[in-house]
Every structure is written in structure tokens, then in C-alpha cells.
Write an enzyme that holds these catalytic residues in place. Structure first.
Site, PDB file in Angstrom:
ATOM      1  N   GLN A   1       0.860  -1.180   0.000  1.00 57.16           N
ATOM      2  CA  GLN A   1       0.000   0.000   0.000  1.00 57.16           C
ATOM      3  C   GLN A   1       0.900   1.234   0.000  1.00 57.16           C
ATOM      4  OE1 GLN A   1      -3.765  -0.633   0.110  1.00 57.16           O
ATOM      5  NE2 GLN A   1      -2.570  -2.324  -0.749  1.00 57.16           N
TER       6      GLN A   1
ATOM      7  N   ARG B   1      -4.541   3.505   4.600  1.00 55.22           N
ATOM      8  CA  ARG B   1      -3.806   4.277   3.607  1.00 55.22           C
ATOM      9  C   ARG B   1      -4.174   3.807   2.207  1.00 55.22           C
ATOM     10  NH1 ARG B   1       0.532   4.744   5.896  1.00 55.22           N
ATOM     11  NH2 ARG B   1       1.663   5.783   4.222  1.00 55.22           N
TER      12      ARG B   1
ATOM     13  N   ALA C   1     -11.851   2.075   4.204  1.00 51.11           N
ATOM     14  CA  ALA C   1     -10.856   1.318   3.452  1.00 51.11           C
ATOM     15  C   ALA C   1     -10.001   2.224   2.579  1.00 51.11           C
ATOM     16  CB  ALA C   1     -11.553   0.253   2.607  1.00 51.11           C
ATOM     17  N   HIS C   2      -9.042   1.604   1.895  1.00 53.29           N
ATOM     18  CA  HIS C   2      -8.063   2.367   1.108  1.00 53.29           C
ATOM     19  C   HIS C   2      -8.720   3.132  -0.046  1.00 53.29           C
ATOM     20  CE1 HIS C   2      -7.127  -1.642  -1.228  1.00 53.29           C
ATOM     21  NE2 HIS C   2      -8.366  -1.268  -1.388  1.00 53.29           N
ATOM     22  N   ASN C   3      -8.214   4.343  -0.234  1.00 51.68           N
ATOM     23  CA  ASN C   3      -8.613   5.232  -1.330  1.00 51.68           C
ATOM     24  C   ASN C   3     -10.056   5.725  -1.255  1.00 51.68           C
ATOM     25  OD1 ASN C   3      -6.442   3.161  -2.841  1.00 51.68           O
ATOM     26  ND2 ASN C   3      -6.094   5.352  -3.121  1.00 51.68           N
TER      27      ASN C   3
END
EC number: 2.3.1.191
Length: 345
Positions: A203, A223, A244-246
């Protein structure tokens, strides 16, 4: 204004601070807030919900913060304000003991890398860790046991409570509050499957929190896989929330406890997600959307409004009957369609 263990104020001072109309003795001194039922003669109570109107006649408070329409029923001094709940929020900050605590500097047991930059009046608690390349703005408070990862930047007036983890390369704005146990910038859930086993995807992105964000205890903001996870200004996140990511969340949105947002979903400005709401990944939720508690959202929402899913609780015997009918809905719809076609002919 005088200060002891608890801040004290004159009623006149409080009225001026929150822009309320005072009916009563401006020189009366008070030292705290309490409910209508529990307030004593040196405390201020408030009435923002009509459900507690029944407690107003018997209150022993020095004064009550309330809407002008309830003023005549108040047996004590009153602070009249069109939005008493907003006024209560302002009063609560005045009486917050954390706000009046003097900075203690860097505790001897804290570990601060020599390359870190600390602003004025920074407070670093016992056993906290500040890694290389960290930048802390003025009046930042790092609670005991908290860890700030390498190359992280934290804006002025931000507070980390005890045992907060901020991972490497995170950017945090001004006046942010992070409660105990939350993790900002942990790895997103990214894995590739070769048919037999999972392979981790590094990540490589970060997390950016805007100004005036608050994150509740034991919440996680992952991240980004490549770009950053973005949390806008004035976003309020309750406890035990998973982002969660993004994911991107727009300014002034609020997420209640146990919300879960899957990767790369975009939530607009001024949105409200009730407790237990789940958003699938790669969705777009437009500005001004409210999703009621325990709803599952699997498609993008492009029009503002209130959205719900699921069924409310009912007796188990009734639920069992309905569950059988749920399985029959497709067959019923097909039969109805055939009947309608037959009547058209």
C-alpha cells in the site's frame, strides 16, 4: 474569569460567549454543566429536546439554556437561544478540563527522533514515540503511548488521545481530535490471488485528514493503495468505523458507529451515515445523502435525500413467515407478469 480545578464563569460571561439572551442575575457564578434533573445551584442545565421538558419545573440549576418558547416555564435564570443544542456544544467546550490544562512539554519517557520538528507548546505524553521526519504544529498534544510514524505532518491544535497510532507519511490538519485506539494509515486490504494463495499488494499511498476532523476510538482509516485516502474538513467519524483504502469523504459529513466503507468509494459533502451502514466499493455517493442505520448500499447514489434498506425488527414468528415469502417473490412476480399479459390480450 477565575480558574481552579474547574473553570468558573459568570452567567453574563456565558451569555456573551454564546450570544444568548440572559434573563436573570448576570453576576451569578457557575462552574459546570449538568442535566435538568441532576444540575445543582452552581451549574447550568440545557433543554434542547422536548422529551425532557417534564424535568424543567423541578430543576435546581443556576440557569437553563433553552429556546425562547420555553422561557416562561423556566423556574430559574435562563439563557435563551434559538438553537440551544448548538449553544450547549459551545458551553461544553468552555467547561472541558482538557481545554484548560497547561501543556506539559515532552515527557522524559517519550522517544522523539532528533529529526522531528516540534512547534510551540507541544505536549508529548509518557511513552509516546515520535519517529524521524515528523512535523508537529503549535499546541499539538500527543497522548501517552501514542505513536506518530515517520514523515507525518500534524497541524496546529490537534490532539491525539492515549494509544493512538498514526502510521508513516500521514498528513493531519489543524484542530483534529483522534481518540484512543484509532489507527490512521494502516495498510489497506489489498491482495492478489493466484488460484492457490494470496499475495500482498504493498500500500504505497497515504492518508490526508482535513481540518477539524474527529475520529472515534478504535476506528481505522486505511492508507491508499497508490493515491491517498482523503477525509475532508469537519468530517466527524464515530467509534469502530472502518474506512478502506482510497476512500474519499467530503467536507462536513458524519459517520456513526460501526460504519464500514469499502475501497475507492467516494462520499460527498454534508452526508450522514447512520450506525452500522455498509457501503460497497467503487461507489459514488453524491452530496447531501443520509443513509439510515444498518442499511447496505450496493449502488451509487446520484440524488440527495434519505435512503434506507433492510427490514425492521419484528417477532421471530412473523419474520419466519416473511422470510418464506421473500423466497417466493420472484415466482410471484413472474406469475403476475403472465397474468397482466393475458389480460392485455
Amino acid at each position: 474569569m477565575t480558574r481552579s480545578d474547574s473553570p468558573t464563569y459568570l452567567l453574563g460571561e456565558l451569555a456573551e460567549r454564546i450570544g444568548a439572551r440572559l434573563i436573570g442575575d448576570a453576576g451569578r457564578r457557575v462552574n459546570g454543566l449538568a442535566t435538568l434533573r441532576d444540575a445543582g445551584p452552581d451549574q447550568v442545565a440545557f433543554l434542547a429536546n422536548r422529551a425532557y421538558l417534564k424535568d424543567l419545573p423541578a430543576t435546581r440549576a443556576a440557569a437553563v439554556l433553552l429556546h425562547p418558547q420555553h422561557g416562561e416555564a423556566c423556574p430559574v435564570a435562563r439563557l435563551e437561544l434559538d438553537n440551544p443544542y448548538l449553544g450547549y456544544a459551545a458551553l461544553s467546550r468552555l467547561f472541558d478540563p482538557l481545554a484548560s490544562r497547561a501543556p506539559g512539554g515532552v515527557h522524559p519517557s517519550a522517544v522523539v527522533d532528533p529529526s522531528a520538528t516540534l512547534g510551540a507548546r507541544v505536549d508529548v505524553g509518557a511513552n509516546a514515540v515520535i519517529e524521524a521526519g515528523v512535523s508537529l504544529g503549535d499546541d499539538v498534544v500527543i497522548g501517552p503511548g501514542s505513536v506518530v510514524g515517520a514523515d507525518t505532518a500534524i497541524g496546529a491544535g490537534t490532539r491525539l488521545h492515549a494509544n493512538v497510532t498514526v502510521c508513516h507519511g500521514v498528513i493531519i490538519g489543524q484542530r483534529v481530535i483522534l481518540h484512543s485506539g484509532c489507527v490512521i494509515g494502516g495498510d489497506g486490504f489489498g491482495f492478489a490471488h493466484d488460484g492457490a494463495r494470496w499475495h500482498k499488494i504493498a500500500q504505497l499511498g497515504g492518508v490526508v485528514l482535513g481540518d477539524d476532523v474527529e475520529v472515534g476510538s478504535c476506528s481505522s482509516i486505511d492508507r491508499g493503495a497508490l493515491g491517498d485516502t482523503l477525509i475532508g474538513n469537519d468530517v466527524k467519524i464515530d467509534s469502530q468505523v472502518q474506512i478502506a483504502h482510497n476512500v474519499q469523504i467530503g467536507d462536513h459529513s458524519a459517520l456513526a458507529g460501526c460504519v464500514g466503507i469499502a475501497g475507492s468509494t467516494k462520499v460527498g459533502r454534508h452526508c450522514m451515515l447512520g450506525g452500522g451502514v455498509g457501503l460497497s466499493g467503487h461507489l459514488t455517493i453524491c452530496d447531501g445523502v443520509q443513509v439510515t442505520g444498518m442499511s447496505l448500499v450496493t449502488n451509487s447514489i446520484h440524488e440527495p435525500g434519505v435512503y434506507s434498506s433492510g427490514t425492521g425488527a419484528m417477532k421471530n414468528t412473523q419474520w419466519r413467515k416473511n422470510a418464506v415469502r421473500f423466497k417466493q417473490l420472484d415466482d410471484i412476480a413472474k406469475r403476475l407478469s403472465r397474468l397482466e399479459k393475458g389480460s392485455d390480450g
